[in-house]
Design an enzyme around this catalytic site. Structure first.
Site, short mmCIF file in Angstrom:
data_model
loop_
_atom_site.label_atom_id
_atom_site.label_comp_id
_atom_site.label_asym_id
_atom_site.label_seq_id
_atom_site.Cartn_x
_atom_site.Cartn_y
_atom_site.Cartn_z
N ARG A 1 0.86 -1.18 0.00
CA ARG A 1 0.00 0.00 0.00
C ARG A 1 0.90 1.23 0.00
O ARG A 1 1.96 1.22 0.67
CB ARG A 1 -0.90 0.02 1.24
CG ARG A 1 -2.08 -0.93 1.20
CD ARG A 1 -3.12 -0.52 0.15
NE ARG A 1 -4.28 -1.40 0.15
CZ ARG A 1 -4.46 -2.43 -0.67
NH1 ARG A 1 -3.53 -2.75 -1.55
NH2 ARG A 1 -5.57 -3.15 -0.61
N GLU B 1 -4.24 7.70 -4.67
CA GLU B 1 -4.56 7.03 -5.93
C GLU B 1 -5.91 7.51 -6.43
O GLU B 1 -6.83 7.65 -5.61
CB GLU B 1 -4.58 5.50 -5.72
CG GLU B 1 -3.22 4.97 -5.33
CD GLU B 1 -3.22 3.45 -5.08
OE1 GLU B 1 -4.24 2.79 -5.37
OE2 GLU B 1 -2.20 2.94 -4.61
N HIS C 1 -1.70 0.60 -9.80
CA HIS C 1 -2.28 -0.39 -8.87
C HIS C 1 -2.86 -1.59 -9.63
O HIS C 1 -4.06 -1.87 -9.56
CB HIS C 1 -3.35 0.26 -7.98
CG HIS C 1 -3.63 -0.50 -6.73
ND1 HIS C 1 -3.95 0.09 -5.54
CD2 HIS C 1 -3.65 -1.84 -6.47
CE1 HIS C 1 -4.16 -0.83 -4.61
NE2 HIS C 1 -3.98 -2.02 -5.17
C1 8YV Z 1 -7.37 -4.98 -5.36
C2 8YV Z 1 -5.44 -5.03 -3.90
O1 8YV Z 1 -7.86 -5.69 -6.37
O2 8YV Z 1 -6.33 -7.08 -3.17
C3 8YV Z 1 -5.85 -5.99 -2.85
O3 8YV Z 1 -5.68 -5.68 -1.66
O4 8YV Z 1 -4.74 -4.11 -3.66
C4 8YV Z 1 -5.89 -5.26 -5.26
O5 8YV Z 1 -5.61 -6.56 -5.59
C5 8YV Z 1 -7.67 -3.55 -5.54
O6 8YV Z 1 -7.37 -2.87 -4.35
C6 8YV Z 1 -9.12 -3.32 -5.91
O7 8YV Z 1 -9.94 -3.82 -4.90
#
Ligand code: 8YV
Length: 326
Positions: A238, A267, A286
C-alpha cells in the site's frame, strides 16, 4: 424474502450476478459518484450485505447501514474498513486472499525486472526517437539474477515471490515479517532479519505488507538512508507504507537509485506528482492483481464469501471471526 445486498464498484460477470440474484435482492452501483451516492446511501438502509472494492467503510458509513451483517471485499487488503467498529457491531468482513497470490507475485517480479533494466524508461526513449545507434553504458541497467532480494512481509504473496526469486533467479533472500516463516526458510533458503539489516544488505527491497498503524510510513527518510548504495525499492503493498515525500527526495538526490511502484499515497496518482517526472521510477496504476483471470477469481470468491456469510456458514476468508460471537 431474500436478504437485501448492495454491490458497489464491482463489474460482475453475468453468471456471478445471477448467482447473487438467486440468493439476494441486489442493488448494484457500477460506480460511486456524486450522482449515484444518494441512491447508494438509500440502498444501504436495509442492506444486510455489502460487496465491492475500495471506498472508505468507516463508522459514519456503517451508521447508514443499520441492518448490515456481512461485508465482502474484492481484495486481500482491507485497510479501508474500520474492522474494530465492524466487529463491535457484529458485522463480519470477508476478503479474497489466495486467489491473487501468484498474480501479485508476478507483478512484483515484473517490477523488479522493469526497474533494474529500466524497461519503461527505455521504451519511452525509443518512442521519443532517442534510438539512433547502439546503446551505450549510460543506458545500461543492473542485473537481477543472483542479487539479494529483501522481502518486507512474508505472507502468501511474499512466499510466492521468494519462490520465483529463489528458483528462477538464484537470488539470496532476506525477509522481515511479523513472524518467522518456516516454509520460506526451508524451501527458498530465506533468512529472517531485522529491518535495518535487510535495508543495509538487500539490492532490491520489495514491500508486500498490509497497511496498518504499525506499517504506516515504515519506510521514511531514515530507512531510505540505510539502504545499500544502488539498491532499488519496490512497493506493491500500500502506498502509505512509504513516506512518499521522503521517497521523492531520495530519488532526486541519489540516496535511492530507483523505485518500482504499483501503489501510492494518493490514488489515482495526481498529475502534478514529482514522481511523474523522475526517470528512475517505474509507475504502475495499482495493477498487482489486475489480470482477467485473477480479477474474475477474486470476484467469484467475494460472491461466495458473501453467500456463505449471510447464510451463517463462514468457514474461510473471514477477517474478524470475533464478530460472529456478537
Ligand atoms: C485490489 C489489492 O484488487 O487485493 C488488494 O488488496 O490491492 C488489489 O488486488 C484492488 O485494491 C481493488 O480492490
Amino acid at each position: 424474502m431474500k436478504p437485501a445486498i448492495v454491490v458497489y464498484k464491482a463489474l460482475l460477470p453475468t453468471e456471478l450476478r445471477h448467482k447473487l440474484d438467486e440468493h439476494f435482492s441486489v442493488t448494484a452501483f457500477d460506480e460511486l459518484s456524486s450522482a449515484t451516492y444518494p441512491a447508494f446511501l438509500q440502498a444501504l438502509q436495509n442492506a444486510e450485505g455489502l460487496l465491492g472494492a475500495g471506498g472508505k467503510i468507516d463508522a459514519d458509513l456503517l451508521d447508514k447501514a443499520p441492518c448490515l451483517r456481512a461485508a465482502s471485499t474484492i481484495s486481500v487488503g482491507y485497510d479501508n474498513f474500520d474492522v474494530a467498529e465492524m466487529t463491535r457491531r457484529g458485522i463480519v468482513l470477508m476478503n479474497t486472499p489466495t486467489v491473487l497470490t501468484e498474480t501479485v507475485a508476478d507483478t512484483l517480479m515484473g517490477l523488479v525486472l522493469a526497474t533494474a533494466r529500466r524497461m519503461t524508461e527505455l521504451d519511452a526513449w525509443i518512442r521519443a526517437g532517442g534510438w539512433k545507434e547502439s546503446i551505450t553504458p549510460p543506458y545500461y541497467g543492473h542485473d537481477v539474477h543472483h542479487k539479494t532480494l529483501g522481502i518486507l512481509g512474508m505472507g502468501r504473496i511474499g512466499t510466492a515471490l521468494a519462490q520465483r526469486a529463489h528458483f528462477g533467479f538464484g537470488m539470496p533472500i532476506l525477509y522481515h515479517s511479523r513472524s518467522r516463516h518456516q516454509e520460506a526458510e526451508t524451501r527458498f533458503s530465506a533468512r529472517y532479519c531485522d529491518l535495518d539489516t535487510l535495508l543495509g544488505q538487500a539490492d532490491f527491497v520489495c514491500i508486500i505488507l498490509p497497511l496498518t498503524q504499525q506499517t504506516h510510513h515504515l519506510i521514511g527518510r531514515e530507512q531510505l538512508k540505510k539502504m545499500k548504495p544502488g539498491a532499488m525499492l519496490i512497493n506493491a503493498g500500500r502506498g502509505p507504507i512509504i513516506d512518499e515525500k521522503a521517497l521523492i527526495t531520495a530519488l532526486q538526490d541519489g540516496t535511492l537509485s530507483a523505485a518500482g511502484l504499483d501503489v501510492f499515497e494518493q490514488e489515482p496518482l495526481p498529475a502534478d506528482s514529482p514522481l511523474m517526472t523522475l526517470p528512475n521510477v517505474v509507475l504502475l496504476p495499482h495493477i498487482g492483481s489486475a489480470t482477467h483471470e485473477t480479477r474474475y477469481g477474486m470476484t467469484a470468491c467475494a460472491v461466495d464469501n458473501l453467500i456463505a456469510a449471510l447464510h451463517g456458514n463462514v468457514k474461510e476468508n473471514c477477517v474478524n471471526p470475533e464478530a460472529l460471537k456478537k
